[in-house]
Every structure is written in structure tokens, then in C-alpha cells.
Design a protein around this motif. Structure first.
Motif, mmCIF file in Angstrom:
data_model
loop_
_atom_site.group_PDB
_atom_site.id
_atom_site.type_symbol
_atom_site.label_atom_id
_atom_site.label_comp_id
_atom_site.label_asym_id
_atom_site.label_seq_id
_atom_site.Cartn_x
_atom_site.Cartn_y
_atom_site.Cartn_z
ATOM 1 N N ALA A 199 42.485 90.378 113.413
ATOM 2 C CA ALA A 199 42.458 89.037 113.981
ATOM 3 C C ALA A 199 41.848 88.063 112.988
ATOM 4 O O ALA A 199 40.912 88.402 112.255
ATOM 5 C CB ALA A 199 41.651 89.025 115.273
ATOM 6 N N THR A 200 42.372 86.834 112.963
ATOM 7 C CA THR A 200 41.786 85.784 112.141
ATOM 8 C C THR A 200 41.058 84.746 112.985
ATOM 9 O O THR A 200 40.101 84.127 112.513
ATOM 10 C CB THR A 200 42.865 85.085 111.295
ATOM 11 O OG1 THR A 200 43.871 84.536 112.164
ATOM 12 C CG2 THR A 200 43.519 86.074 110.336
ATOM 13 N N SER A 201 41.517 84.522 114.215
ATOM 14 C CA SER A 201 40.814 83.595 115.102
ATOM 15 C C SER A 201 41.007 84.021 116.543
ATOM 16 O O SER A 201 41.980 84.722 116.876
ATOM 17 C CB SER A 201 41.284 82.157 114.891
ATOM 18 O OG SER A 201 42.603 81.982 115.355
ATOM 19 N N THR A 219 38.922 86.716 132.820
ATOM 20 C CA THR A 219 38.799 86.347 131.410
ATOM 21 C C THR A 219 40.161 86.348 130.729
ATOM 22 O O THR A 219 41.002 87.209 130.997
ATOM 23 C CB THR A 219 37.836 87.324 130.698
ATOM 24 O OG1 THR A 219 36.523 87.137 131.223
ATOM 25 C CG2 THR A 219 37.805 87.103 129.206
ATOM 26 N N PHE A 220 40.338 85.371 129.848
ATOM 27 C CA PHE A 220 41.547 85.265 129.023
ATOM 28 C C PHE A 220 41.128 85.199 127.560
ATOM 29 O O PHE A 220 40.203 84.466 127.201
ATOM 30 C CB PHE A 220 42.340 84.008 129.385
ATOM 31 C CG PHE A 220 43.439 83.680 128.411
ATOM 32 C CD1 PHE A 220 44.588 84.448 128.358
ATOM 33 C CD2 PHE A 220 43.311 82.611 127.527
ATOM 34 C CE1 PHE A 220 45.604 84.150 127.455
ATOM 35 C CE2 PHE A 220 44.316 82.307 126.621
ATOM 36 C CZ PHE A 220 45.468 83.078 126.585
ATOM 37 N N VAL A 221 41.810 85.982 126.724
ATOM 38 C CA VAL A 221 41.536 85.987 125.289
ATOM 39 C C VAL A 221 42.850 85.827 124.537
ATOM 40 O O VAL A 221 43.817 86.550 124.807
ATOM 41 C CB VAL A 221 40.849 87.303 124.847
ATOM 42 C CG1 VAL A 221 40.671 87.332 123.326
ATOM 43 C CG2 VAL A 221 39.506 87.476 125.546
ATOM 44 N N ALA A 222 42.883 84.859 123.619
ATOM 45 C CA ALA A 222 44.046 84.663 122.747
ATOM 46 C C ALA A 222 43.637 85.006 121.322
ATOM 47 O O ALA A 222 42.660 84.456 120.796
ATOM 48 C CB ALA A 222 44.548 83.223 122.829
ATOM 49 N N ILE A 223 44.371 85.915 120.714
ATOM 50 C CA ILE A 223 44.091 86.352 119.346
ATOM 51 C C ILE A 223 45.218 85.892 118.434
ATOM 52 O O ILE A 223 46.406 86.110 118.736
ATOM 53 C CB ILE A 223 43.979 87.888 119.259
ATOM 54 C CG1 ILE A 223 42.844 88.397 120.142
ATOM 55 C CG2 ILE A 223 43.769 88.340 117.814
ATOM 56 C CD1 ILE A 223 42.799 89.918 120.245
ATOM 57 N N VAL A 335 35.930 90.910 117.776
ATOM 58 C CA VAL A 335 36.766 90.012 118.577
ATOM 59 C C VAL A 335 36.041 89.620 119.860
ATOM 60 O O VAL A 335 36.078 88.452 120.277
ATOM 61 C CB VAL A 335 38.129 90.663 118.878
ATOM 62 C CG1 VAL A 335 38.910 89.846 119.907
ATOM 63 C CG2 VAL A 335 38.939 90.814 117.589
ATOM 64 N N ILE A 336 35.385 90.573 120.510
ATOM 65 C CA ILE A 336 34.631 90.268 121.726
ATOM 66 C C ILE A 336 33.561 89.214 121.436
ATOM 67 O O ILE A 336 33.389 88.248 122.195
ATOM 68 C CB ILE A 336 34.013 91.550 122.306
ATOM 69 C CG1 ILE A 336 35.108 92.414 122.947
ATOM 70 C CG2 ILE A 336 32.916 91.230 123.330
ATOM 71 C CD1 ILE A 336 34.644 93.790 123.399
ATOM 72 N N GLU A 337 32.847 89.364 120.336
ATOM 73 C CA GLU A 337 31.802 88.399 120.002
ATOM 74 C C GLU A 337 32.406 87.036 119.648
ATOM 75 O O GLU A 337 31.834 85.985 119.989
ATOM 76 C CB GLU A 337 30.941 88.948 118.875
ATOM 77 C CG GLU A 337 30.095 90.130 119.332
ATOM 78 C CD GLU A 337 29.274 90.768 118.227
ATOM 79 O OE1 GLU A 337 29.401 90.337 117.055
ATOM 80 O OE2 GLU A 337 28.492 91.690 118.541
#
Length: 355
Positions: A199-201, A219-223, A335-337
């Protein structure tokens, strides 16, 4: 059982130890459940019924008093204790399997990996969802190029739990590593990184929806991956209707899959490998691939949780790489952090950035 079996000591006999670890250790030829730590009387009774040859121990200290009788330690205790117990196992000269997440922070995880490497001991992380039927199917389709160039990957791990359950997963202290981001997120983030690389962002929305809850439950996460793929990941305990488990969009078509892997339900129902139909989904649960109305069902790969401990055995006996490189779990914690930083600021977080 033979005298040269790998003797496994399991720290914890809650849901993880009883359902995911002990059954697959016992089902792996060349391994046996030698000792289990649980102080709960009902769990002790269940343990004696399920694994009558295993020593039933009241405490971690009791297990570490008999490390000369063990060849491998499995840490499947509350997240806050993962680091301390793994450090003790490594100090005793024993290789370790840690349940996910391996630590409450990426820094602590890096320290464990460095410690294991310095001692020449195997350290691996139980990422069993890599062996889910649906994920194995997605991986096959991505690797084969059947979807063309993948542009977006959507993954949902959604449940309807309107009344919060009690337990350590609901506690808000940072060292508890509670909430969905550390629980379900540790699975689906790992899957996205396995499919599409670093992942970059990261952009995240981390919410507490149910009254009284102090940890994230929606929770929503976009990688954004270095490869250019975007992964959109949902995890929720407030989803009255779940969306598709997977949706993968590519230049050559799309794949959509509903429903969950069948292995966990089978284990809860008391079934154990190696049943001849283990991990096999019915055709009615298969996903579909295609463009628009031109679609076809795709046979699901069998789920194979048993491969994890077979891989552990190969690593211990033959020097093969561990089934899960712990560096992968560090990447997921990064990524979590980053997701936590993003949710705090309302904007994307770069990997390796402080904000």
C-alpha cells in the motif's frame, strides 16, 4: 500419534484455540496437541473430551515450566498478551504461531520478528482467511488473468450484531487492540495486500455505531496499492443486510461472490478435517464472472485451513518458509495504523508518514 510428533503447547482455549487451532493441530499427521492452557472449568471439560491426551494447564507459567516437553507454542490469547507470551516462548527457545493480529502495534511486531530471527526460531502468524474458499477462488482468477487488469477490489466482512457482546474485544485501551479494524480488518487487509501488493496510501472511516461501544464496529478502509489497484474494504457489525463478500473489477470482466466460507460453520457444528467434502461449497454459493448479463458461475476452490499447520510442520522439519511470513502481518499493521491516522484527520495517510 508417534514419539517423534511435534508436541504443541496451546496458550488459550477460547473460540480461537478450540475451533481453529487445536482441531487442525490434531488433524495434521506428525503433530499433536500436547498441552493447553485454560483456567475456565467448562473449557477444561471440553478440552478433555476433544483432546483426552493433552495436559490441561491452569496458567501460562505452568506451560513454560514444561517447555522441555514441547516443540512449538501457539499463542491464541487476548491480543494484549500476544507480545509478552511470544517473547517468553522465544526466550525458551521454542518456535511460535501467533494468532492475528500478531501485536497491538507494528513496532512491537517488528521487535518480535527481529527477536525470532536473532534466535533462529520460526515465527509465523495464523492468517487462516488466506485459506478460505472464496479468497482462493479470487486469487486463482486474478493470477490467471481471466479478469484482465484489475482496477478495483471490494471486500466485505459484514455481520448483524445489534447488541454488543461483552469481552476484551470491546475494550478501548490501545494495548487491547480491540475493535473490528484489528479483528476482521487484520484478515481482509492481509488478503488485499496478498493480491495486489504494498500500500502507498490509506483512507479510512472508523465509527462507533452501537450505544455504549467504545471501539470501532463499522469501518471502511480504502487502500491505494503501488500496483495501481484500489482496494475498498468494509467491516461491520451493524449490517442488517450484507453486501457481496467480494467484488473484483477488471478490464476483462468482473467477479462477484456472496456468502462466507463454509469451514468455520462446519467447525462450530463439530465437524473436523479430513472429511472428504471438507471446505467444499455447494454450487448455489459459487460466484459469477462476466460482463453485464453475460455471466457464468465459477466453481469455488475448496477451503483448506488444514494447509496452515501442514506448512508449519514443513517449516519445522524441512526448513521450508513458514506458511505466513510475519513481515506480511507487519505490513497489515502498518495499514491499520495508517487507517487510524486517516480517520483522525479526515484525509488520506501515506505509508511511513506520521500523518
Amino acid at each position: 500419534m508417534t514419539t517423534d510428533d511435534v508436541r504443541v503447547g496451546i496458550l488459550g482455549y477460547g473460540f480461537g484455540g478450540a475451533i481453529f487451532h487445536a482441531p487442525f493441530v490434531a488433524a495434521t499427521p506428525g503433530m499433536r496437541v500436547a498441552a493447553v492452557v485454560t483456567s475456565d472449568p467448562q473449557r477444561q471439560a471440553n478440552l478433555r473430551a476433544e483432546h483426552p491426551d493433552a495436559a490441561v494447564l491452569e496458567s501460562a507459567d505452568a506451560l513454560f515450566d514444561r517447555v522441555d516437553e514441547l516443540d512449538l507454542i501457539v499463542v491464541t490469547t487476548p491480543n494484549r498478551s500476544h507480545v509478552e507470551l511470544t517473547q517468553r516462548a522465544l526466550a525458551a527457545g521454542l518456535p511460535v504461531v501467533i494468532d492475528k493480529p500478531m501485536a497491538p502495534s507494528a513496532a512491537e511486531a517488528r521487535s518480535l520478528v527481529a527477536d525470532a530471527a536473532a534466535k533462529g526460531l520460526m515465527l509465523t502468524v495464523f492468517q487462516n482467511r488466506r485459506y478460505d474458499s472464496d479468497f482462493r477462488t479470487v486469487r486463482r482468477l486474478v493470477d490467471s488473468g481471466e479478469l484482465g487488469t484489475v482496477t478495483r477490489f471490494e471486500s466485505r466482512y459484514e455481520r448483524w450484531v445489534p447488541t454488543p457482546k461483552q469481552g476484551w474485544r470491546m475494550l478501548g485501551a490501545a494495548d487491547e487492540a480491540g475493535g473490528l479494524l484489528f479483528d476482521l480488518g487484520a484478515h481482509i487487509i492481509d488478503q488485499a495486500l496478498q493480491l495486489f501488493g504494498p500500500a502507498t496510501s490509506v483512507y479510512a472511516e472508523i465509527d462507533h455505531r452501537r450505544p455504549g461501544v467504545v471501539v470501532d464496529d463499522d469501518t471502511f478502509v480504502a487502500i491505494t496499492h503501488r500496483s495501481g489497484v484500489r482496494s475498498h474494504l468494509w467491516m461491520s457489525q451493524t449490517a442488517a443486510e450484507a453486501g457481496p463478500r467480494f467484488s473484483v473489477l477488471g478490464s476483462g470482466g468482473a467477479f462477484t461472490k456472496f456468502g462466507m466460507d463454509v469451514q468455520e460453520a462446519a467447525l462450530i457444528a463439530g465437524r473436523r478435517p479430513p472429511a472428504p467434502d471438507w471446505g467444499i461449497e455447494p454450487e448455489s454459493s459459487w460466484g459469477v464472472i462476466g460482463i453485464g448479463d453475460d455471466t457464468r458461475r465459477v466453481p469455488s476452490e475448496p477451503g483448506r485451513y488444514q494447509d496452515f499447520y501442514a506448512g508449519v510442520l514443513a517449516s519445522l522439519r524441512d526448513g521450508a518458509p513458514p506458511p505466513v511470513d510475519p513481515a506480511d502481518s507487519i505490513a497489515a499493521l502498518d495499514v491499520i495504523e495508517a487507517a487510524q491516522r486517516s480517520a483522525a484527520t479526515g484525509g488520506p495517510a501515506l505509508l511511513g508518514s506520521a500523518g
